[in-house]
Structure formats: C-alpha cells, structure tokens
Scaffold this motif. Structure first.
Motif, PDB file in Angstrom:
ATOM      1  N   LEU A 221      11.443   3.248-147.388  1.00  0.00           N
ATOM      2  CA  LEU A 221      12.812   3.564-146.990  1.00  0.00           C
ATOM      3  C   LEU A 221      12.978   5.043-146.667  1.00  0.00           C
ATOM      4  CD1 LEU A 221      15.072   1.590-149.506  1.00  0.00           C
ATOM      5  CD2 LEU A 221      15.085   1.352-147.016  1.00  0.00           C
ATOM      6  N   PHE A 222      12.320   5.892-147.449  1.00  0.00           N
ATOM      7  CA  PHE A 222      12.498   7.338-147.282  1.00  0.00           C
ATOM      8  C   PHE A 222      11.851   7.841-145.997  1.00  0.00           C
ATOM      9  CE2 PHE A 222      12.727   6.482-151.861  1.00  0.00           C
ATOM     10  CZ  PHE A 222      13.992   6.979-152.113  1.00  0.00           C
ATOM     11  N   ASP A 223      10.644   7.359-145.710  1.00  0.00           N
ATOM     12  CA  ASP A 223       9.991   7.750-144.452  1.00  0.00           C
ATOM     13  C   ASP A 223      10.777   7.232-143.255  1.00  0.00           C
ATOM     14  OD1 ASP A 223       8.009   9.021-145.810  1.00  0.00           O
ATOM     15  OD2 ASP A 223       6.456   7.518-145.439  1.00  0.00           O
ATOM     16  N   GLU A 224      11.268   6.010-143.373  1.00  0.00           N
ATOM     17  CA  GLU A 224      12.017   5.415-142.274  1.00  0.00           C
ATOM     18  C   GLU A 224      13.316   6.173-142.013  1.00  0.00           C
ATOM     19  OE1 GLU A 224      10.409   0.828-142.898  1.00  0.00           O
ATOM     20  OE2 GLU A 224      12.310   1.472-143.789  1.00  0.00           O
ATOM     21  N   LEU A 225      13.961   6.628-143.085  1.00  0.00           N
ATOM     22  CA  LEU A 225      15.194   7.400-142.925  1.00  0.00           C
ATOM     23  C   LEU A 225      14.893   8.760-142.304  1.00  0.00           C
ATOM     24  CD1 LEU A 225      18.278   7.391-143.508  1.00  0.00           C
ATOM     25  CD2 LEU A 225      17.749   8.533-145.685  1.00  0.00           C
ATOM     26  N   GLU A 226      13.785   9.374-142.722  1.00  0.00           N
ATOM     27  CA  GLU A 226      13.439  10.711-142.233  1.00  0.00           C
ATOM     28  C   GLU A 226      12.957  10.705-140.782  1.00  0.00           C
ATOM     29  OE1 GLU A 226      10.743  12.653-144.927  1.00  0.00           O
ATOM     30  OE2 GLU A 226      12.396  13.362-146.178  1.00  0.00           O
TER      31      GLU A 226
ATOM     32  N   LEU B 275      12.697  26.564-137.519  1.00  0.00           N
ATOM     33  CA  LEU B 275      12.815  25.725-138.710  1.00  0.00           C
ATOM     34  C   LEU B 275      12.266  24.346-138.372  1.00  0.00           C
ATOM     35  CD1 LEU B 275      13.960  25.375-141.619  1.00  0.00           C
ATOM     36  CD2 LEU B 275      16.064  24.537-140.553  1.00  0.00           C
ATOM     37  N   LEU B 276      11.408  23.809-139.237  1.00  0.00           N
ATOM     38  CA  LEU B 276      10.850  22.468-139.057  1.00  0.00           C
ATOM     39  C   LEU B 276      10.923  21.742-140.392  1.00  0.00           C
ATOM     40  CD1 LEU B 276       9.428  20.303-137.389  1.00  0.00           C
ATOM     41  CD2 LEU B 276       7.248  21.417-137.934  1.00  0.00           C
ATOM     42  N   SER B 277      11.827  20.771-140.484  1.00  0.00           N
ATOM     43  CA  SER B 277      12.102  20.130-141.771  1.00  0.00           C
ATOM     44  C   SER B 277      12.004  18.619-141.691  1.00  0.00           C
ATOM     45  CB  SER B 277      13.517  20.513-142.235  1.00  0.00           C
ATOM     46  OG  SER B 277      13.874  19.814-143.408  1.00  0.00           O
ATOM     47  N   ASN B 278      11.323  18.036-142.686  1.00  0.00           N
ATOM     48  CA  ASN B 278      11.440  16.600-142.915  1.00  0.00           C
ATOM     49  C   ASN B 278      12.757  16.379-143.650  1.00  0.00           C
ATOM     50  OD1 ASN B 278       8.958  16.064-141.822  1.00  0.00           O
ATOM     51  ND2 ASN B 278       7.943  15.585-143.762  1.00  0.00           N
TER      52      ASN B 278
ATOM     53  N   LEU C   2      12.329  11.944-134.536  1.00  0.00           N
ATOM     54  CA  LEU C   2      11.698  10.641-134.748  1.00  0.00           C
ATOM     55  C   LEU C   2      10.229  10.793-135.144  1.00  0.00           C
ATOM     56  CD1 LEU C   2      13.236   8.658-131.727  1.00  0.00           C
ATOM     57  CD2 LEU C   2      14.245   9.174-133.976  1.00  0.00           C
ATOM     58  N   LEU C   3       9.914  11.914-135.749  1.00  0.00           N
ATOM     59  CA  LEU C   3       8.586  12.238-136.267  1.00  0.00           C
ATOM     60  C   LEU C   3       8.753  13.005-137.565  1.00  0.00           C
ATOM     61  CD1 LEU C   3       6.815  13.683-133.076  1.00  0.00           C
ATOM     62  CD2 LEU C   3       6.104  11.610-134.286  1.00  0.00           C
ATOM     63  N   ARG C   4       7.748  12.959-138.420  1.00  0.00           N
ATOM     64  CA  ARG C   4       7.810  13.757-139.631  1.00  0.00           C
ATOM     65  C   ARG C   4       6.445  14.394-139.899  1.00  0.00           C
ATOM     66  NH1 ARG C   4       6.236  11.865-144.580  1.00  0.00           N
ATOM     67  NH2 ARG C   4       8.048  12.722-145.660  1.00  0.00           N
ATOM     68  N   LYS C   5       6.479  15.499-140.607  1.00  0.00           N
ATOM     69  CA  LYS C   5       5.240  16.129-141.064  1.00  0.00           C
ATOM     70  C   LYS C   5       4.559  15.175-142.057  1.00  0.00           C
ATOM     71  CE  LYS C   5       7.803  19.454-142.562  1.00  0.00           C
ATOM     72  NZ  LYS C   5       8.315  20.652-143.250  1.00  0.00           N
ATOM     73  N   PRO C   6       3.229  15.160-142.105  1.00  0.00           N
ATOM     74  CA  PRO C   6       2.261  16.066-141.469  1.00  0.00           C
ATOM     75  C   PRO C   6       1.718  15.590-140.120  1.00  0.00           C
ATOM     76  CG  PRO C   6       1.145  14.716-143.076  1.00  0.00           C
ATOM     77  CD  PRO C   6       2.589  14.313-143.125  1.00  0.00           C
TER      78      PRO C   6
ATOM     79  N   SER D 189      14.544   0.903-161.124  1.00  0.00           N
ATOM     80  CA  SER D 189      13.812   0.724-162.383  1.00  0.00           C
ATOM     81  C   SER D 189      12.385   1.269-162.332  1.00  0.00           C
ATOM     82  CB  SER D 189      13.779  -0.762-162.754  1.00  0.00           C
ATOM     83  OG  SER D 189      13.161  -1.514-161.719  1.00  0.00           O
ATOM     84  N   ASN D 190      11.781   1.285-161.176  1.00  0.00           N
ATOM     85  CA  ASN D 190      10.380   1.713-161.043  1.00  0.00           C
ATOM     86  C   ASN D 190      10.317   3.041-160.297  1.00  0.00           C
ATOM     87  OD1 ASN D 190      11.384   0.460-158.728  1.00  0.00           O
ATOM     88  ND2 ASN D 190       9.339  -0.133-158.015  1.00  0.00           N
ATOM     89  N   ILE D 191      10.926   4.069-160.870  1.00  0.00           N
ATOM     90  CA  ILE D 191      11.152   5.305-160.122  1.00  0.00           C
ATOM     91  C   ILE D 191       9.868   5.988-159.685  1.00  0.00           C
ATOM     92  CG2 ILE D 191      11.301   6.814-162.154  1.00  0.00           C
ATOM     93  CD1 ILE D 191      13.415   6.984-158.897  1.00  0.00           C
ATOM     94  N   GLU D 192       8.814   5.955-160.470  1.00  0.00           N
ATOM     95  CA  GLU D 192       7.575   6.639-160.084  1.00  0.00           C
ATOM     96  C   GLU D 192       6.930   5.991-158.865  1.00  0.00           C
ATOM     97  OE1 GLU D 192       6.238   9.448-160.799  1.00  0.00           O
ATOM     98  OE2 GLU D 192       7.717   9.953-162.325  1.00  0.00           O
ATOM     99  N   ASP D 193       7.106   4.694-158.708  1.00  0.00           N
ATOM    100  CA  ASP D 193       6.615   4.020-157.505  1.00  0.00           C
ATOM    101  C   ASP D 193       7.608   4.168-156.356  1.00  0.00           C
ATOM    102  OD1 ASP D 193       4.278   3.092-158.727  1.00  0.00           O
ATOM    103  OD2 ASP D 193       5.299   1.317-159.511  1.00  0.00           O
ATOM    104  N   PHE D 194       8.896   4.132-156.691  1.00  0.00           N
ATOM    105  CA  PHE D 194       9.929   4.143-155.671  1.00  0.00           C
ATOM    106  C   PHE D 194      10.124   5.527-155.064  1.00  0.00           C
ATOM    107  CE2 PHE D 194      14.380   4.130-154.183  1.00  0.00           C
ATOM    108  CZ  PHE D 194      14.333   3.010-153.340  1.00  0.00           C
ATOM    109  N   PHE D 195      10.116   6.563-155.927  1.00  0.00           N
ATOM    110  CA  PHE D 195      10.312   7.937-155.455  1.00  0.00           C
ATOM    111  C   PHE D 195       9.571   8.868-156.407  1.00  0.00           C
ATOM    112  CE2 PHE D 195      12.997  11.863-154.862  1.00  0.00           C
ATOM    113  CZ  PHE D 195      12.689  12.061-153.533  1.00  0.00           C
TER     114      PHE D 195
END
Length: 212
Positions: free
Chosen positions: A47-52, A109-112, A148-152, A33-39
C-alpha cells in the motif's frame, strides 16, 4: 569528491524530521496488528509503495487500511492522523541553510512521498513559516507520487538529471537511506549518506566542505 555544482536533497530526515516509531505506534492504535510486517524496518505493505508512486489514490489507501484493520468505521481523519504522525517538523535554521545552499549551488528536492503527506507538510509550512511549500527553496522540487516513480529506481534520478541538464559527476545526492544511494550511484551521481538529525543539516554540510 569532484567539484560539486548541483545538490539534490532528500526530504524526510534530511530536511524534515520524521519518526517511523511514532507512526508504528499510531497505526497499531487504530488496529494494525502486525506492524513490523505492515510498516517495519525490514519491509512494508505494498500500500505504501503504491501510494508513493501514485498507483493508488489516497481514498484507495484509506480503504486498504480499513481492510487491514478490519474496521470499516475508521474515518479518513483517523487514518490520516495516524499516517501523518510520522511527520515531525522542520527548524527555521534548516530553512536558512537551504537558502544559503541555493546561493552556491543549483539545488533540487527529490522525495519519496505521497499526497496525504504532501498536503500535511504544505499546510504545516504555511502555518509555521507562512511559505507556500518548498518551491522557493529549490530550483525545482520532485515528489514521487507526482513522478509515478520512487527511489531507489535509477529512472527517477535519470529524469532529474535529464530535465535539468545536469552533469552527474558534478551533482551530489544526499539521502538518509543507504538503499536510495544505490540508485543514485547507478545514475552516475556523487552521494552522501545523511548521518545527522535534520536540525544539524548546516553542520553536516560544513563538515563535508559544502558550506563555510
């Protein structure tokens, strides 16, 4: 720009087209319901950072979506379809550009990314182009959920540099997200902000004098 011998490419919206707006729409459709805050553009749920970064499993991510939507009946397939709607695709011409770049530079290639997206685009590449992932296009591929790391985070760039004995001053990092360039610069890399659609990667590289 000092003479470039190595190029590190981001994946999403540099090579593989993605569209955050579509994902916002599909996540809303399954009950966020709160998409701008959620994603959203200014921030997103942890959740997204933890998954990445591999801190949570795909199963734990899906459970987090069920909790957020207050809908325990959501299936794995429904959640994955909404999340994977972000991924649009890649053109044959872009694959050709990467093959050409590999002839002239050491390319990486370096991808989040995350396991759900990784599985999707691996299957997509096999179905569309009969290739097994991205490994054939680069000297080495790096994905955040495996590292187990993400940019930046500067450490992710330093690891790529160290493992491949790269001279940062001779290495270019290309990304579509300005915030990711900050970490790359801290690691001593030269940087370029991708300002074209991925289908125009060849034109972009030629405009910067990196391909003829």
């Amino acid at each position: 720009m000092e003479k470039i011998k190595n190029i590190i490419f981001d994946y999403g919206n540099v090579i593989f087209a993605i569209d955050f707006r579509i994902a916002q729409k599909t996540l809303t459709q399954i009950g966020i319901s709160n998409i701008e805050d959620f994603f959203g553009h200014k921030g997103h749920n942890t959740l997204f950072d933890e998954l990445e970064t591999g801190s949570i499993t795909p199963a734990q991510f899906r459970e987090g979506i069920r909790l957020e939507t207050k809908n325990p009946a959501l299936t794995d397939a429904e959640i994955d379809a909404a999340w994977n709607s972000l991924l649009i695709g890649i053109t044959p011409e872009t694959l050709d550009v990467l093959a050409e770049a590999k002839k002239h530079y050491r390319t990486f290639l370096l991808s989040n990314t995350n396991q759900i997206h990784f599985d999707y685009f691996t299957d997509y590449l096999q179905k569309e182009f009969q290739v097994d992932g991205n490994d054939h296009l680069f000297e080495k591929t790096y994905y955040s959920h495996e590292m187990l790391l993400r940019k930046p985070n500067v450490e992710i760039f330093e690891r790529v540099i160290r493992e491949n004995n790269l001279n940062p001053a001779e290495t270019l990092f290309i990304d579509d997200s300005p915030q990711h360039l900050v970490g790359a610069k801290e690691a001593g890399l030269q940087t370029l902000l991708m300002t074209k659609h991925p289908k125009d990667l060849g034109t972009f590289l030629k405009s910067k004098g990196l391909l003829v």
